[in-house]
Write a protein that holds these residues in place. Structure first.
Motif, short mmCIF file in Angstrom:
data_model
loop_
_atom_site.label_atom_id
_atom_site.label_comp_id
_atom_site.label_asym_id
_atom_site.label_seq_id
_atom_site.Cartn_x
_atom_site.Cartn_y
_atom_site.Cartn_z
N LEU A 251 0.86 -1.18 0.00
CA LEU A 251 0.00 0.00 0.00
C LEU A 251 0.90 1.22 0.00
N LEU A 252 0.77 2.05 -1.04
CA LEU A 252 1.65 3.21 -1.19
C LEU A 252 0.84 4.44 -1.58
N PRO A 253 1.34 5.64 -1.25
CA PRO A 253 0.62 6.87 -1.60
C PRO A 253 0.40 6.96 -3.12
N SER A 254 -0.83 7.21 -3.50
CA SER A 254 -1.17 7.20 -4.93
C SER A 254 -0.44 8.28 -5.70
N ALA A 255 -0.33 9.49 -5.14
CA ALA A 255 0.30 10.60 -5.87
C ALA A 255 1.75 10.32 -6.17
N PHE A 256 2.40 9.53 -5.30
CA PHE A 256 3.81 9.23 -5.54
C PHE A 256 4.00 8.03 -6.46
N VAL A 257 3.24 6.97 -6.23
CA VAL A 257 3.51 5.72 -6.94
C VAL A 257 2.88 5.68 -8.33
N ARG A 258 1.78 6.40 -8.56
CA ARG A 258 1.10 6.29 -9.84
C ARG A 258 1.99 6.68 -11.03
N PRO A 259 2.70 7.81 -11.00
CA PRO A 259 3.55 8.15 -12.15
C PRO A 259 4.62 7.10 -12.41
N ARG A 260 5.10 6.43 -11.38
CA ARG A 260 6.13 5.42 -11.56
C ARG A 260 5.55 4.11 -12.07
N ALA A 261 4.37 3.75 -11.58
CA ALA A 261 3.75 2.49 -12.00
C ALA A 261 3.25 2.56 -13.44
N ASP A 262 2.88 3.76 -13.89
CA ASP A 262 2.35 3.90 -15.25
C ASP A 262 3.37 3.45 -16.30
N GLY A 263 4.66 3.61 -15.97
CA GLY A 263 5.68 3.21 -16.94
C GLY A 263 6.29 1.85 -16.63
N ASP A 264 5.71 1.13 -15.68
CA ASP A 264 6.24 -0.18 -15.30
C ASP A 264 5.20 -1.25 -15.57
N PRO A 265 5.36 -2.05 -16.64
CA PRO A 265 4.36 -3.07 -16.97
C PRO A 265 4.27 -4.19 -15.94
N GLY A 266 5.23 -4.25 -15.02
CA GLY A 266 5.21 -5.31 -14.02
C GLY A 266 4.35 -5.00 -12.82
N LEU A 267 3.77 -3.78 -12.77
CA LEU A 267 2.98 -3.37 -11.63
C LEU A 267 1.56 -2.97 -12.05
N ALA A 268 0.62 -3.17 -11.13
CA ALA A 268 -0.76 -2.71 -11.33
C ALA A 268 -1.23 -2.05 -10.05
N LEU A 269 -2.03 -0.99 -10.19
CA LEU A 269 -2.55 -0.26 -9.04
C LEU A 269 -4.05 -0.48 -8.93
N VAL A 270 -4.50 -0.65 -7.69
CA VAL A 270 -5.92 -0.88 -7.44
C VAL A 270 -6.38 0.06 -6.33
N PRO A 271 -7.44 0.86 -6.55
CA PRO A 271 -7.97 1.72 -5.48
C PRO A 271 -8.45 0.89 -4.30
N VAL A 272 -8.28 1.46 -3.08
CA VAL A 272 -8.70 0.78 -1.86
C VAL A 272 -9.79 1.62 -1.20
N VAL A 273 -10.96 1.05 -1.03
CA VAL A 273 -12.12 1.80 -0.53
C VAL A 273 -11.86 2.35 0.86
N ASP A 274 -11.36 1.51 1.77
CA ASP A 274 -11.16 1.92 3.15
C ASP A 274 -9.68 1.93 3.53
N GLY A 275 -8.84 2.28 2.56
CA GLY A 275 -7.40 2.25 2.77
C GLY A 275 -6.85 3.43 3.54
N PRO A 276 -5.54 3.46 3.76
CA PRO A 276 -4.90 4.54 4.51
C PRO A 276 -4.98 5.87 3.78
N HIS A 277 -4.97 6.94 4.57
CA HIS A 277 -4.88 8.30 4.04
C HIS A 277 -3.68 8.99 4.67
N ARG A 278 -3.08 9.89 3.94
CA ARG A 278 -1.98 10.65 4.52
C ARG A 278 -2.11 12.11 4.13
N VAL A 279 -1.40 12.94 4.87
CA VAL A 279 -1.34 14.36 4.57
C VAL A 279 0.12 14.72 4.37
#
Length: 311
Positions: A251-279
């Motif tokens: 589980l990783l912060p979406s704003a940080f990991v999404r740009p990196r995962a978009d260019g990595d075919p070995g990874l997939a991201l899935v939204p988490v309904v009740d997952g962690p939040h950070r500020v």
């Protein structure tokens, strides 16, 4: 050594810098390199200072260098004197419209609300006479360093609702975590998941006790769930590489990991309904910030505690 009357002692700033450098590096050679001086000169100046003070500042052996009790007391005061001297020079320069001095910046490895390299580039373009020092680390450690005066400003990531105390704070962004899985995982491509659906997975995460780890731990605890963290790592790159190899999920912060995962075919991201939040937030010292710090706040667009405009 015979003790010398304090009125007769003469200590200059350069000697203080040498002593602090040896205290921090625990090595005379590395201290000399840091101070851009030959080791013999540094050793001579420290030895002369010890004779003047009538006390040894360091216990030396062929392999170790450690502060004595007198050295510990001296270094604490020396750091205050050096900071005051640096501040005096910076304030004098600022009075003429030129910002000089040092700016120590702390940043977490998953910072995403601000493009820190781009920010430092803009800052350098406006204030080329400021020497910027950058340190990465944990949010709690960086916040403590700002409180202690070791850092001037820091970019942090913390669990929602847990802003640091004892520092000035501006919230930069709110973010939620996403599930990071290998591209061939059973949940890859799922529109969303809940924590109960992934509690049985093997996890890769940050080290226990860190703010980055606490965000996920608390989310599972709040849901009454227990998970297995088999791998701990200090950097996101290693976490995502372990995930891509099929060794676990994360589980990783979406704003940080999404740009990196978009260019990595070995990874997939899935939204988490009740997952962690950070500020993500920006912090700086409440105690009379110097010209270099005020200049950085100006570059960021922070005025009177208002948040900057961030993309």
């Amino acid at each position: 050594m015979a003790a010398m009357n304090q009125d007769d002692a003469r200590v200059d700033l350069q000697q203080m810098r040498y002593v602090v450098a040896v205290a921090e590096t625990r090595n005379f050679t590395r201290a000399a390199e840091r101070c851009f001086v030959v080791q013999s000169s540094l050793s001579h100046r420290i030895a002369a200072l010890e004779r003047e003070l009538g006390a040894r500042l360091f216990a030396r052996s062929s392999r170790r260098v450690e502060l004595t009790s007198a050295g510990t007391a001296f270094v604490a005061a020396a750091r205050e004197c050096l900071a005051a001297a640096d501040r005096a020079v910076a304030d004098a320069a600022a009075a003429t419209g030129v910002v000089r001095g040092r700016l120590a910046v702390g940043v977490i490895v998953t910072a995403a609300a601000v493009d820190v390299p781009e920010l430092l580039q803009r800052y350098r373009a406006r204030h080329p006479d400021v020497h910027v020092m950058l340190r990465s680390g944990r949010s709690d450690e960086l916040a403590a360093a700002v409180r202690d005066g070791d850092l001037d400003i820091a970019f942090l990531g913390l669990p929602e609702g847990e802003l640091p105390t004892g520092v000035e704070t501006v919230v930069l962004d709110h973010d939620e975590h996403v599930l990071v899985v290998p591209s061939g995982h059973r949940l890859a491509g799922a529109p969303r998941v809940e924590l109960r659906e992934i509690a049985g997975e093997t996890f890769v995460d940050f080290a226990a006790g860190t703010p980055a780890r606490a965000q996920s731990d608390r989310a599972f605890a709040a849901a009454g769930l227990v998970r297995d963290v088999a791998y701990e790592a200090g950097v996101v790159e290693l976490i995502t590489r372990l995930v891509a190899r099929g060794l676990g999920v994360a589980l990783l912060p979406s704003a940080f990991v999404r740009p990196r995962a978009d260019g990595d075919p070995g990874l997939a991201l899935v939204p988490v309904v009740d997952g962690p939040h950070r500020v993500e937030c920006l912090v700086w010292s409440r105690f009379n910030p110097g010209p270099a710090t005020r200049a950085m706040l100006d570059v960021l667009g922070v005025r009177g505690g208002s948040p900057p405009a961030v993309s």
